[in-house]
Design an enzyme around this catalytic site. Structure first.
Site, PDB file in Angstrom:
ATOM      1  N   ASP A  58     -11.932   0.203 -45.375  1.00 27.49           N
ATOM      2  CA  ASP A  58     -12.366   0.691 -46.520  1.00 27.49           C
ATOM      3  C   ASP A  58     -11.427  -0.524 -47.476  1.00 27.49           C
ATOM      4  OD1 ASP A  58     -11.388   2.845 -48.408  1.00 27.49           O
ATOM      5  OD2 ASP A  58      -9.777   2.198 -48.703  1.00 27.49           O
TER       6      ASP A  58
ATOM      7  N   GLU B 264     -16.783  -1.426 -46.769  1.00 31.13           N
ATOM      8  CA  GLU B 264     -16.713  -1.266 -48.100  1.00 31.13           C
ATOM      9  C   GLU B 264     -16.440  -2.393 -49.250  1.00 31.13           C
ATOM     10  OE1 GLU B 264     -14.556   2.285 -51.326  1.00 31.13           O
ATOM     11  OE2 GLU B 264     -13.726   0.701 -49.894  1.00 31.13           O
TER      12      GLU B 264
END
Length: 715
Positions: free
Chosen positions: A396, A449
């Site tokens: 993330d 990401e």
């Protein structure tokens, strides 16, 4: 020393408690606050009462050498006797330097570890606790086993900033925390174990002892499958939030086992290859969706025990479904029981808020310039692969790690040593993490990401890249959604938005992601981004999904998109499963199922996803008609033609140039009546003709339904 013990401020209890090596000091000292009496118990011998030395201290001055002798203590708690092993007779509580500093072995030694020690010819089982708190002046183990009394079990300061203690006969399922004194002797909030494998929910947030060795895995066939090149595989991820996919009849969470029973058959039927779970690492605030984790080594107990989570992964593997976890190494929350100011100092974050505090998320940023922090995070990544058999991690907020000025104005950030904005420590950590994961788990995948144009995110580290296996294609997501939200009559003015992502489609190993980020904070659902009335919205959605599955790149859809969910995602409720009572939504689900199976079964749609040889434009400049066409090509030379019509105007007798002579057979039509489409008649078998079109000697004639995507295979 007695004063320090009474204040839970003792840093070297083994120098004062337990058996004495020097018999002139006596044989044994015991510190037992609240006890009315203590007796020594030796096997086959009469008990010997200890004298009260101070209020909570008891001493045995008999001429006994207990240094190598196993003994027990009979504790009198106001008339209630408790027989215990004295933890301060066990000096062998440390581990080797390499074991405590090598990421692959750190999680096997830090925190609470079930182990057996030998003493006086006896095997004594218990739990060893190790915690890293270099700036603490004292650390005590507190828990349900000692009434959370920090005076009862002071821990020993060991080397390298580590504190340790072995508690004999301690069972699984015991709650515990660490009570510490800071650098100036100040009391600190009780801290959960950073390496804790299991944790309680509000209000205690305590760590819980757990033995990883107990669970018996049944996924050997999955775990021993041959190593494959993931870039060539069909990968279709179903992104899922465990607390809001489905609820039981009372509106409560499904536990991990119930989720497995419901979800796994659904994934198999729908044709997904992987489930990608939003973070399951323990997080105190449910509304963070897991992106504010405190217990990185513990699957959240909201949905069950670590064994229950293992059962979930096991069930997925036995059904042929891979499991990917969201992993959050960019930041951590400020909860008192967590990593924040862990030992009274900013141990895990930079003290300067320009580097150590994330102003958007109100959370601390890991100080990746510290070796112990880097090792902690890399070890955590390896832990999930080793202990929970996961198949991948999606990392993330990588962009927030890579740039020192991420979401910061001038003066709010500190440049690197070269005056730039790249975070060299984060770059080195991510590279190291990827190298370690692929070294030990060659069938794994790591996914970034990353929302910027940082070069080489999915390039190998030996080529200067970060070493990720894949990267989310945020540009494709943004541009394609921007295009499809336009009214069809206006799309001709935005045609380049649709075609531009193909300019960089092979610059990384991309995953085309329609994630949870696109259905929150007022953005609405994917379905409701589509213009028009209800029928047109669903038709647009079907055409868009067809376009997505025809594009190069792996696929990811957030839960609910596959049924055409109309409401924005709500983590406090389940998906709108009632929509499947309506044919339009049944059609979206049926189409998604067929697209997944088509994508998996046709090599041309996936085995050259990541290289330019797998894609050729057939029609990219028909802006006025809002039509695009391209061919996907497999390594073996198979060709699939994908044609999308993004207007509600059907196109009869639509001629399209093709490079090969032959027949194009229809594989899928998103406007088919079985998907609740218009049922507009299409060409099922198109034979090429020697008619020049788009500068190609051969061409075919098709009928394009309104708002549709068609797949044809050259045979």
């Amino acid at each position: 020393m007695f004063e320090k013990l009474s204040q839970a401020a003792c840093s070297e209890p083994f120098a004062f408690l337990g058996p004495f090596i020097d018999p002139t000091q006596g044989a044994l000292r015991v510190w037992m606050p609240g006890a009315t009496g203590v007796a020594l118990v030796l096997e086959g011998q009469p008990r010997i009462a200890l004298e009260r030395e101070k209020e909570s201290a008891f001493i045995l001055k008999a001429d006994l050498n207990l240094h190598l002798t196993h003994y027990q203590l009979a504790i009198d708690w106001n008339g209630v006797e408790q027989l215990v092993d004295d933890p301060y007779q066990y000096h062998g509580i440390y581990a080797e330097y390499d074991d405590l500093h090598t990421p692959k072995t750190m999680y096997q030694h830090m925190g609470s570890q079930f182990m057996t020690l030998e003493r006086d010819g006896k095997s004594i089982s218990g739990i060893r606790f190790l915690v890293y708190a270099p700036h603490a002046t004292a650390v005590s183990l507190v828990g349900s086993f000692n009434d959370w009394d920090g005076r009862r079990h002071p821990m020993q300061r060991l080397d390298y900033g580590i504190w340790g203690l072995f508690i004999p006969d301690l069972a699984e399922g015991v709650s515990y925390k660490f009570e510490m004194k800071g650098p100036k002797g100040e009391g600190l909030p009780h801290k959960a174990d950073p390496w804790g494998f299991y944790a309680e929910q509000y209000p205690s947030f305590a760590s819980v002892t757990y033995d990883h060795a107990r669970y018996q895995w049944q996924d050997a066939q999955w775990q021993t499958r041959p190593v494959t090149e993931k870039r060539k595989e069909a990968l279709s991820f179903y992104e899922l939030h465990a607390g809001s996919w489905k609820r039981n009849e009372q509106g409560e969470f499904l536990n991990y086992r119930e989720l497995a029973a419901e979800l796994v058959p659904y994934l198999v039927d729908m044709g997904y290859t992987h489930v990608e779970l939003m973070p399951v690492s323990e997080h105190p605030f449910y509304g963070s969706w897991g992106y504010q984790p405190v217990g990185l080594f513990a699957p959240t107990s909201r949905y069950g025990s670590p064994d229950d989570f293992k059962f979930f992964v096991d069930a997925c593997h036995q059904a042929g479904i891979g499991v990917v976890l969201d992993w959050v190494p960019a930041h951590f929350p400020s909860d008192d029981h967590g990593l924040a100011n862990f030992d009274g100092t900013p141990l895990f974050h930079d003290p300067d808020p320009r580097r150590g505090w994330h102003q958007d998320w109100n959370s601390f940023i890991y100080d990746l310039g510290r070796e112990q922090v880097r090792r902690f995070l890399v070890s955590n990544a390896l832990y999930w692969f080793e202990q929970f058999h996961i198949d991948g991690i999606r990392v993330d907020a990588v962009a927030s790690m890579l740039y020192l000025d991420y979401s910061r104005s001038h003066g709010q950030w500190i440049p690197n040593m070269d005056g730039g904005n790249e975070n060299y420590d984060a770059i080195a950590t991510l590279k190291w993490m990827n190298e370690e994961v692929y070294k030990y788990f060659p069938n794994a995948m790591t996914i970034a990401e990353e929302s910027t144009a940082f070069p080489g995110v999915s390039a190998p580290t030996f080529m200067g890249g970060l070493g990720f296996g894949f990267k989310w294609n945020m540009g494709w997501m943004h541009d394609s959604l921007s295009y499809i939200k336009e009214e069809p009559v206006h799309r001709k003015y935005h045609h380049n938005t649709l075609t531009f992502p193909l300019v960089y489609a092979h610059s990384e190993n991309y995953v085309l992601s329609l994630s949870h980020d696109e259905v929150v904070y007022g953005k609405g659902s994917i379905h409701n981004k589509m213009p028009g009335d209800e029928w047109q919205q669903t038709a647009n959605l079907r055409a868009y999904f067809g376009y997505m599955y025809g594009q190069p790149g792996k696929k990811l859809n957030f839960m609910g998109a596959e049924i055409g969910q109309t409401a924005e995602w709500n983590h406090d409720d389940q998906l709108q499963w009632f929509l499947l009572d309506f044919p339009r939504h049944q059609g979206v689900q049926a189409l998604t199922r067929d697209l997944n199976h088509l994508y998996r079964n046709q090599a041309a749609l996936h085995d050259q996803d990541c290289i330019p040889a797998g894609f050729e434009w057939r029609l990219q400049d028909a802006a006025e008609q809002s039509i695009i066409a391209h061919e996907r090509i497999s390594e073996a030379g198979e060709r699939i033609l994908v044609v999308s019509n993004f207007t509600p105007v059907p196109r009869d007798e639509f001629r399209l140039g093709v490079p090969n002579k032959g027949r194009y057979q229809l594989l899928l039509n998103t406007d088919d009546s079985k998907y609740a489409g218009s049922g507009y008649e299409v060409v099922v078998d198109a034979k090429s003709e020697a008619v020049v079109s788009e500068d190609l000697a051969q061409s075919i004639v098709l009928r394009l339904p309104p708002l549709s995507t068609l797949f044809y295979k050259l045979v």
